[in-house]
Design a protein around this motif. Structure first.
Motif: not given
Length: 366
Positions: A333-342
């Motif tokens: 979940t944290a990785g997915r959020r990071y990808a969308v933001e960055q």
């Protein structure tokens, strides 16, 4: 009023290749919205590329390469219709950089380089013969005709900037609207996955002792995609080998519960773009990676993924993920959020559009 810019994109590989799809083709419709109109002419066809590393299809490959030479002759003849020529790594897989030299004489040339191809490497399939056909020092010779370089990471950018060429760093991205986590991860067998190419498969082989040790304590299936081989075996390890395919790339990634990204710390690896890490993050897959080169700056260790520098750290990191389902879920979940933001392909397209307008304007003024 902003003038439209016409770009002739010359990738060596076709649409079927991930290198072309995610460094070039995915930006074509986004660039069009910004007034940058790109026509794409690959050197190889999809059919030729599919058999490129199969020695049994050598005759077909040779014919496909000759057809590519013919396409490049046509491309050179139509250079006058464009403002910018966009070369991905090299315009042709064989011979000297003649196309690049001719393009630079008539139009602005932008080189797109996501790997450290200026470091000579022996082909694991064709050996020294490939180096002879390609020509030694080809990337450095291409750079002599380069107006601007778009680089996959700071290591490559530093090398090119050292030659006095303007650079822009642009990671190899994926469309996070397409690369998404699977809806639900079914209970049962855990899939430990790796996706790559024949050239990076050697890095995965360094982990075989770790996988064998893990198999004595955990139940999992090792899924290897894109290695160019079908014969990988290791005592006690359940291994599935699959060829890479563009049409099922996302589905294959989504089948992973845990992923690995091993890299050996050499000059070539330090110049890699970290593409696998971005794929894993986008699909919400927790992974363990070697913190080498730009990979060390992708994601947040301990939150989106784990790092490993030794066999023992690889074993400990993978043990944690294989044994702890809530940890896998939280990291994914944290990785997915990071990808969308960055990682925004739309923002990357705007960066590319700026590069093309700048080099086209400079050439026009000159």
């Amino acid at each position: 009023m902003t003038r439209d810019v016409r770009v002739l994109a010359l990738p060596a590989l076709p649409e079927f290749a991930a290198a072309t799809r995610y460094r070039l083709l995915q930006y074509v419709p986004l660039l069009a919205e910004l007034g940058i109109h790109a026509d794409v002419s690959p050197f190889l066809s999809n059919r030729t590329f599919a058999g490129l590393y199969d020695r049994a299809q050598a005759a077909r490959t040779a014919a496909g390469v000759l057809a590519g030479v013919g396409r490049r002759a046509i491309d050179v003849a139509r250079l006058g219709s464009y403002d910018v020529v966009w070369v991905q790594a090299q315009a042709a897989l064989i011979g000297p950089p003649l196309v690049e030299w001719l393009a630079h004489r008539r139009r602005a040339l932008v080189l797109d380089l996501d790997d450290a191809t200026y470091i000579e490497r022996r082909s694991s399939v064709f050996g020294a013969f490939a180096s002879i056909l390609k020509g030694r020092g080809k990337t450095d010779r291409i750079l002599r005709s380069c107006d601007h370089a778009v680089c996959g990471n700071p290591t490559v950018a530093a090398y090119i900037a050292g030659k006095g060429i303007p650079t822009t760093v642009l990671p190899t991205l994926v469309d996070t609207h397409r690369f998404t986590p699977r809806a639900a991860r079914p209970p049962g067998e855990i899939v430990l996955g790796w996706m790559g190419t024949h050239s990076t498969f050697e890095y995965l082989l360094t982990l075989m002792p770790v996988f064998q040790r893990l198999a004595t304590q955990y139940r999992f299936r090792l899924c290897v995609i894109g290695a160019g081989r079908v014969d990988l075996r290791a005592d006690g390890v359940d291994i599935e080998m699959r060829p890479w395919g563009l049409e099922r790339e996302v589905e294959d990634l989504q089948s992973f519960d845990v992923a690995v990204y091993p890299i050996v710390a050499d000059d070539w690896a330090r110049g890699k773009s970290g593409f696998k890490a971005i794929q894993y993050l986008s699909c919400g897959i927790p992974y363990v990676a070697s913190p080498v080169g730009v990979v060390a700056s992708i994601g947040r260790p301990g939150l989106t993924h784990l790092e490993a520098r030794s066999g023992e750290e690889w074993f400990d990191g993978l043990s944690r993920l294989l044994a702890d389902a809530p940890l896998r879920e939280a990291m994914g979940t944290a990785g997915r959020r990071y990808a969308v933001e960055q990682y925004s392909t739309r923002q990357a397209a705007a960066t590319l559009a700026g590069v093309f307008r700048t080099v086209a304007d400079k050439r026009r003024i000159a």
